[in-house]
Design an enzyme around this catalytic site. Structure first.
Site, mmCIF file in Angstrom:
data_model
loop_
_atom_site.group_PDB
_atom_site.id
_atom_site.type_symbol
_atom_site.label_atom_id
_atom_site.label_comp_id
_atom_site.label_asym_id
_atom_site.label_seq_id
_atom_site.Cartn_x
_atom_site.Cartn_y
_atom_site.Cartn_z
ATOM 1 N N ILE A 86 16.263 -3.343 9.672
ATOM 2 C CA ILE A 86 15.653 -2.517 8.655
ATOM 3 C C ILE A 86 16.196 -2.956 7.472
ATOM 4 C CG2 ILE A 86 15.851 -0.093 7.515
ATOM 5 C CD1 ILE A 86 14.410 -0.180 10.452
ATOM 6 N N LEU A 87 15.321 -3.731 6.588
ATOM 7 C CA LEU A 87 15.617 -4.230 5.362
ATOM 8 C C LEU A 87 16.160 -3.245 4.389
ATOM 9 C CD1 LEU A 87 12.425 -6.736 5.484
ATOM 10 C CD2 LEU A 87 15.173 -7.155 6.143
ATOM 11 N N ASN A 88 15.295 -2.047 4.296
ATOM 12 C CA ASN A 88 15.601 -1.055 3.247
ATOM 13 C C ASN A 88 15.374 0.226 3.660
ATOM 14 O OD1 ASN A 88 15.776 0.349 0.818
ATOM 15 N ND2 ASN A 88 14.188 -0.628 -0.239
ATOM 16 N N ILE A 138 0.783 -1.183 0.057
ATOM 17 C CA ILE A 138 0.117 -0.061 0.068
ATOM 18 C C ILE A 138 0.872 1.396 0.018
ATOM 19 C CG2 ILE A 138 -2.056 -1.097 1.106
ATOM 20 C CD1 ILE A 138 -1.156 -0.006 3.700
ATOM 21 N N GLU A 167 3.508 1.825 11.690
ATOM 22 C CA GLU A 167 2.855 3.007 12.537
ATOM 23 C C GLU A 167 3.584 3.558 13.555
ATOM 24 O OE1 GLU A 167 -0.471 1.345 12.341
ATOM 25 O OE2 GLU A 167 0.347 -0.255 11.520
#
Lengths: 173, 750
Positions: free
Chosen positions: B635-637, B471, B711
């Site tokens: 943190i992946l990206n 999204i 969030e």
């Protein structure tokens, strides 16, 4: 594009150049440029976000000037040249502003993005924005609910930099 | 098995970016077919009452109109309530569009016009005449507080307030320092830029392909199949691109129902797109009232925390969110009392909006903490450090990780917090008062059950599939990154297939759990592919990997090799060829580890620092600087992760200063149902935002160490802004949004 079922409804004949291609149309006078683009022309890169001229998602370039296409009746533009996001570049041949948006992650959901990019391209051409504050002010007609504003300003600054339209204020600092 | 990161953890541009910036990414309304029909909804113009008569004659006669649906001619649908309950339905009775003559809220759909053009449907809708019997509306939460109640059926057990801890009332009375304040928060509307829309492509054999704006294609799919009694194998729901949602698209919306209803009835393809006005008539962040009472000893250590919250719900469903429970775990305190209730209004059912509950509840708590800091005469950051919770006292569990100290330290350093003077109204430049405020944020780090398939082809290319959504969060990109690392291939050799109901089962995209859940499923399926590949390699004659164990191998440079010695191994293509395979596909299913969760609680944390400038005479507030320091595990990206936090901060600024749903309580109608009068932050409102991700290793929250980011970015932001306004002006404003009229009329507290 007239409604075949309703021959009694009024229509107008106009011609528009869309992304460099001149086309003739038979339109009901109440068809907006936005609904013409998104509907029969299937140029869905131009987005509908409010239909009231409040969000800027439908921004396109008409004779080089950025406008909200939801506020313009198509028949009032007879003879005009329209550039939509599809006319600026394609996935395999992006416009420098489109490239800068990808690089700076100047979007998230991507829905306001075509409008932001059309608006930004016109902003650079207008030449009024000389500082980051002015970029922000002059881009304020384009809402982004994902909150990519700082990244959008970064992308625009980068394009201005490479075109040597360095914001005067920052350059002086 | 995950190789040392090559792509994971590296700032990576979105793989779907070129499509988005060129207008080539099709959203729900952007699918075409010749001779398609268009639908348009007519909203009710009363808030409660009945339809006495409805006359659609003129609309039906209007050129191009095919059919007008009202409660008098709506086709039959499922009768039982359970069939209308979607995956994230609430206790109560779900709305059934055009079910009867009853009106339960302003803007409720009362007719659906289908025509050959969008314009004909829209214009014909204006010709429908309705005679209503309007009843007196009750839409003002303030007037309904005496009817508040504890929800008899909890939406989920986490939302039930914990039992009292210690004796908060006694401790409060006896404490040397205490504050007790009431906070009021306006209702808010998500307003993603994309309008809710559904395109139904109807085929002669009755098969439907549905493009829907949803945060869960499988949720829409199940809902439609149940409501209309359809064969699930004949319906496919897709949501390839979703133009923002923020929680509003978790539950199916009425345009989906109408488009499918008309498509089945007319045996035609149809598109239904909402107006912006309609987006204000469904799923909103409920208005709320809260009281927070805090007490501290001489040193500023909390001795009592009491948090009472009440928010709005509709007549027909009990919406519930976690507003107040955060106060039972955010700080160390032995005397805690939490209460939480809801009150019915003549409004549509509220719903989850970015950090539901926390965005309001933590705002109240963190403003109260600032108030307590001033009563104690302690720096607000120091007060939080003093009351640091090293354990979740609410659940009596250890944290899986909590690098909040690092957030405090690194955020404060980047912001320059140490240069702050405690005294309000102590900084001024020209006509502007300057204030610095801070707050802390918290959100739960959860995993939901998720499945994925991963296929490795002989040519080394990989396809990942799961019914997850993107999204705007970056799901496409992070799944590609995880696969690229697992198989040591470039990003371009990964195909990510998501956003379709036929793909492996995935929950709705919400609650910040997608990366942790689907990401872990993709990793597990990747491991299974490599294990299968090894088995095949070991069946071959003269296999150099004959004795290798699955934990010892990895793929590097197109070869299955020993981790410890890349010289030993075989090309993937050779294994596949000799084994007679064109590819290997494996399925994996993951879910929360119940054993771990019995002992540990997992949360993301943040510290947010804000500078505001307030015009002395006009009361105009500018947020000139924000530093948001986030502890959210791996943190992946960093590029897309940062964007999620920026987005949360921007929405938090909107919540603090701009966003206010205005209802005329005499008519019960929403007055500002457009985005010129419902103010959201624009370019000019957003200046500098700095995002810091502090190091946080977490091997328990999820198998891939991810905690989720959707969030946490918003939590605490509104409190930090309000605290900065207090620091600038000496005015403590407890009614959100803090508009300039409130600043001008509020007296100075100090």
């Amino acid at each position: 594009m007239a409604d075949a079922r309703s021959p009694d409804l009024p229509v107008c004949n106009i011609s528009l150049s869309i992304n460099g291609e001149r086309q003739k149309f038979t339109l009901h006078p109440w068809t907006t440029l936005l609904d013409l683009l998104r509907g029969p022309l299937e140029l869905s890169g131009t987005k509908k976000g409010c239909d009231h001229g409040q969000c800027g998602a439908c921004t396109v370039l008409v004779d080089g000037e950025r406008i909200n296409s939801c506020l313009k009746l198509a028949v009032s533009l007879d003879g005009a040249g329209i550039i939509t996001i599809e006319g600026l570049g394609s996935p395999n041949g992006l416009h420098p502003m489109q490239e800068a948006f990808v690089e700076h992650d100047a979007y998230q959901c991507g829905y306001c993005t075509p409008g932001q990019i059309c608006s930004a391209v016109a902003l650079v051409k207008e030449g009024h924005a000389r500082s980051r504050a002015e970029i922000r002010e002059l881009m304020s007609g384009n809402l982004c609910r994902c909150g990519a504003y700082t990244n959008i300003a970064d992308a625009i600054e980068e394009v201005m930099d490479t075109q040597r339209i360095r914001p005067v204020k920052e350059a002086a600092e | 098995m995950l190789n040392p990161s090559k792509v994971v953890g590296v700032p990576t541009a979105r793989i779907d970016g070129p499509l988005k910036v060129s207008g080539c990414a099709p959203y729900a309304a952007e699918h075409y077919e010749p001779f398609m029909l268009f639908g348009y909804v007519l909203p009710a113009t009363i808030a409660t009452g009945r339809i006495l008569a409805i006359d659609a004659t003129d609309a039906e006669r209007f050129g191009g109109v095919i059919k007008v649906y009202t409660h008098e001619n709506r086709p039959d649908t499922a009768w039982r309530d359970s069939k209308w309950k979607d995956e994230v339905a609430l206790p109560g009775h779900p709305l059934r569009p055009l079910e009867s003559d009853r009106i339960l809220f302003d803007g409720q759909p009362v007719a659906f016009v289908v025509a050959e053009t969008f314009e004909a449907a829209r214009d014909a809708a204006a010709l429908i005449k309705i005679h209503y019997a309007a009843a007196r509306p009750h839409t003002d939460l303030r007037n309904e507080l005496s009817n508040r109640y504890a929800p008899p059926v909890p939406r989920m057990k986490q939302l039930v307030p914990p039992p009292p801890r210690g004796d908060a009332e006694k401790a409060f009375k006896e404490a040397p320092h205490r504050i007790s304040s009431d906070y009021e928060m306006s209702g808010e509307y998500h307003n993603p830029m994309e309008l809710f829309a559904t395109t139904v492509l109807w085929k002669k054999d009755g098969e439907l392909t549905i493009h829907d704006k949803t945060q869960g294609s499988q949720n829409s799919h199940e809902y439609i199949c149940q409501v209309f009694g359809l064969d699930p194998d004949k319906v496919v729901v897709k949501n390839a691109f979703v133009g923002g949602a923020f929680g509003q698209a978790l539950r199916p919306k009425h345009q989906l129902f109408f488009a499918v209803m008309a498509s089945l009835d007319l045996k035609r393809s149809i598109k239904a797109e909402m107006s912006r006005r309609e987006m204000f008539y469904l799923t909103w962040r409920p208005s709320s009232f809260q009281t927070v009472s805090l007490a501290a000893d001489e040193e500023g250590r909390l001795t009592a925390v009491m948090h009472d919250a009440v928010h709005a719900t509709s007549r027909y469903e009990d919406y519930q969110e976690n507003v107040a429970n955060w106060s039972a775990l955010a700080y160390k305190c032995d005397n805690v009392k939490i209460s939480y209730e809801i009150a019915k209004l003549d409004v549509s059912t509220p719903g989850d909006m970015r950090a539901p509950g926390a965005a309001t509840g933590v705002t109240a708590l963190e403003t109260a903490m600032d108030e307590l800091a001033y009563v104690c005469g302690i720096d607000p950051l120091e007060l939080r450090v003093k009351n640091f919770a090293h354990r979740d006292q609410m659940q009596d569990k250890e944290f899986t990780s909590k690098a909040l100290h690092a957030c405090f330290r690194e955020g404060a350093a980047r912001f320059g917090w140490s240069r702050r003077s405690l005294e309000p109204r102590s900084m001024r430049e020209g006509h502007e008062l300057i204030g610095w405020g801070m707050a802390s944020g918290i959100w739960e780090a959860t995993m939901s059950p998720a499945e994925a398939n991963v296929r490795l082809s002989g040519d080394g290319k990989v396809t990942v599939s799961a019914a997850a959504s993107d999204i705007g969060t970056g799901t496409y990109t992070i799944l590609a990154q995880l696969s690229a690392d697992a198989f040591d291939i470039p990003l371009r050799d990964v195909t990510v297939r998501i956003a379709e109901s036929t793909l492996p089962k995935t929950g709705v995209q919400g609650g910040s759990w997608t990366a942790a859940s689907t990401g872990s499923a993709v990793q597990a399926a990747s491991k299974a592919v490599i294990a299968t590949l090894l088995k095949h390699a070991q069946k071959l004659e003269t296999s150099p990997l004959a004795k290798a164990k699955v934990e010892q191998v990895e793929i590097a440079d197109g070869r299955l090799v020993l981790e410890a010695n890349h010289q030993i191994g075989m090309p993937v293509s050779e294994i596949m060829e000799r084994a007679g395979l064109s590819g290997i596909e494996e399925h994996a299913k993951v879910g929360p580890d119940m054993m771990t969760m019995r002992k540990f609680a997992a949360y993301t944390h943040s510290a947010v620092f804000v500078e505001v400038r307030v015009d002395v005479e006009l009361g105009v507030v500018r947020v000139t600087r924000v530093v948001s320091a986030i502890a959210a595990g791996r943190i992946l990206n960093p590029k897309t992760a940062r964007s999620q936090i920026l987005g949360g901060v921007v929405m938090g600024i909107g919540s603090a200063l701009h966003e206010e749903g205005m209802v005329d309580h005499r008519t019960g109608r929403i007055m500002n149902h457009n985005i010129a009068e419902y103010h959201v932050p624009a370019h000019a409102d957003i200046e500098d935002i700095d995002v810091i991700f502090v190091d946080e290793d977490d091997d328990k929250a999820s198998p891939i160490g991810v905690k989720g980011l959707g969030e946490i970015g918003i939590v605490g932001v509104a409190a930090a802004v309000s605290n900065a306004i207090f620091h600038a002006t000496g005015k403590r404003i407890r009614s959100f949004p803090i508009t300039l009229d409130k600043i001008l009329t509020e007296r100075t507290d100090q």
